[in-house]
Design a protein around this motif. Sequence first.
Motif, PDB file in Angstrom:
ATOM      1  N   LEU A  35       1.307   3.549  -5.780  1.00  0.00           N
ATOM      2  CA  LEU A  35      -0.054   3.146  -6.124  1.00  0.00           C
ATOM      3  C   LEU A  35      -0.421   3.452  -7.563  1.00  0.00           C
ATOM      4  O   LEU A  35      -1.504   3.078  -8.019  1.00  0.00           O
ATOM      5  N   LEU A  73      -7.025  10.528  -0.861  1.00  0.00           N
ATOM      6  CA  LEU A  73      -7.095   9.270  -0.109  1.00  0.00           C
ATOM      7  C   LEU A  73      -6.692   9.468   1.344  1.00  0.00           C
ATOM      8  O   LEU A  73      -7.330   8.935   2.260  1.00  0.00           O
ATOM      9  N   LYS A  78      -3.544   0.284  -0.519  1.00  0.00           N
ATOM     10  CA  LYS A  78      -3.783   1.714  -0.299  1.00  0.00           C
ATOM     11  C   LYS A  78      -3.705   2.054   1.185  1.00  0.00           C
ATOM     12  O   LYS A  78      -3.122   3.068   1.580  1.00  0.00           O
TER      13      LYS A  78
END
Length: 430
Positions: A29, A39, A8
């Motif tokens: 992802l 994120l 990530k």
Amino acid sequence: MTRAELKKVLVVEKILDGHMTNMEGAAALGLTVRQMIRLKKRFVEEGGAQALAHRNRGRKPKHTLSEEVKQQVVELYNTKYHGSNNCHLAELLDEHESLKLSPSSVRRILIDNGIKQAKQRRRSKVHRPRQRKPQAGMLWQIDATPYAWLEDRAPSFTLHAAIDDATGIVVGAVFRPTECREAYSLVMQQGIQKYGVPLGLYSDRHTIFRSPKEKLTVEQELAGETKPLSHFGKAMAELHIEHIKAITPQAKGRIERLWQTFQDRLVIELRLLRAKTLEEANAALPMLLEKHNRKFAIEPKEEESAYMKLDPSVNLNHVFTIREYRKLGHGNTLSYYGKVYTFAKPCDFRLEARTTVEVRETLSGEVLVWHNGQALLLKETEKPVRKPMTKTKKAEPAQSRKPAANHPWRLAWNSRQQQDNTKMTVVQVT
């Protein structure tokens, strides 16, 4: 950080640097675009990579047992309930102490305090049997086993074999001194030529079947690189056979049980045939396989076969090969393991020098170039002999020569010596 969290971080950094879009990062992802934006926002506002770590890491769970309860369990086991097993102790605590704990929790508490069970019991492993495939050719299992097949008449050697999962038919087998890629290739060729191309193959995780560099880094995964394959794995990919690598022997129990049958029956059959060498055992093996298949093979659940017909244009000798890459030199030559090769026949097309080509070595030792689905046979050629350079004779150092007394180099020294002598004479006279 875990591998998933590190992935990530790398994706978010690529998005912030402008190398990826939110949509591309979300696809890498397995997230939605909105999650990807969250994120990225958390990464920017809350302090970088650590913001993407799991929030509960390092925190004590709310439902964890208190230290007082753990200490109470330990004291009760050492005094009142000593010698009871984990399940019985959990029942006693619930019944007499109003402590409702699972046997696994009791076991973990005792182990953390260095307390082992009074009676160690080894639980037998139970493996749930896997149902056979419904159609013949859907799955083959392949393996090898060393054994004294000829008893004391010859040294031990290895039997390689493959069995069809649906019918139990041994599709191919061969003896070799040790487990090797060539034997597995011969087994596959025997089965494919006789029955057809299977849909899948089940093997162990030997380096013959899998590359030691199979694990990719996060950067390689994001770059879209595929896993490297072994020479055998490349052959399976070319034939479009799904190759499955088992982690435990029980996963391919069909062929593991075949070894027990062969070690019980094949040894006696070879003794009756008076086979004394590996070559004689290989000569008798086809007949013994037919005998085995007649007795132990069963009918599949479905009559329709899953075997694929081998394309007549496919030469199995060119599929089960060693594959490496070399660069062509001037004159269409290449070097392969210390030998120089060139094309056995003129090519219909031109290959420029320094072109990278795929070199394949067959089981029989033939070396060929694989180009655009075509096999170009190579032949060994002699290395160019270079004439040794003639060594020029080096000049020897000149001998040292002592100048004569009247040499110009000595004039200054002689005059100085005469002056010194004159001074000494004057001093003596005085």
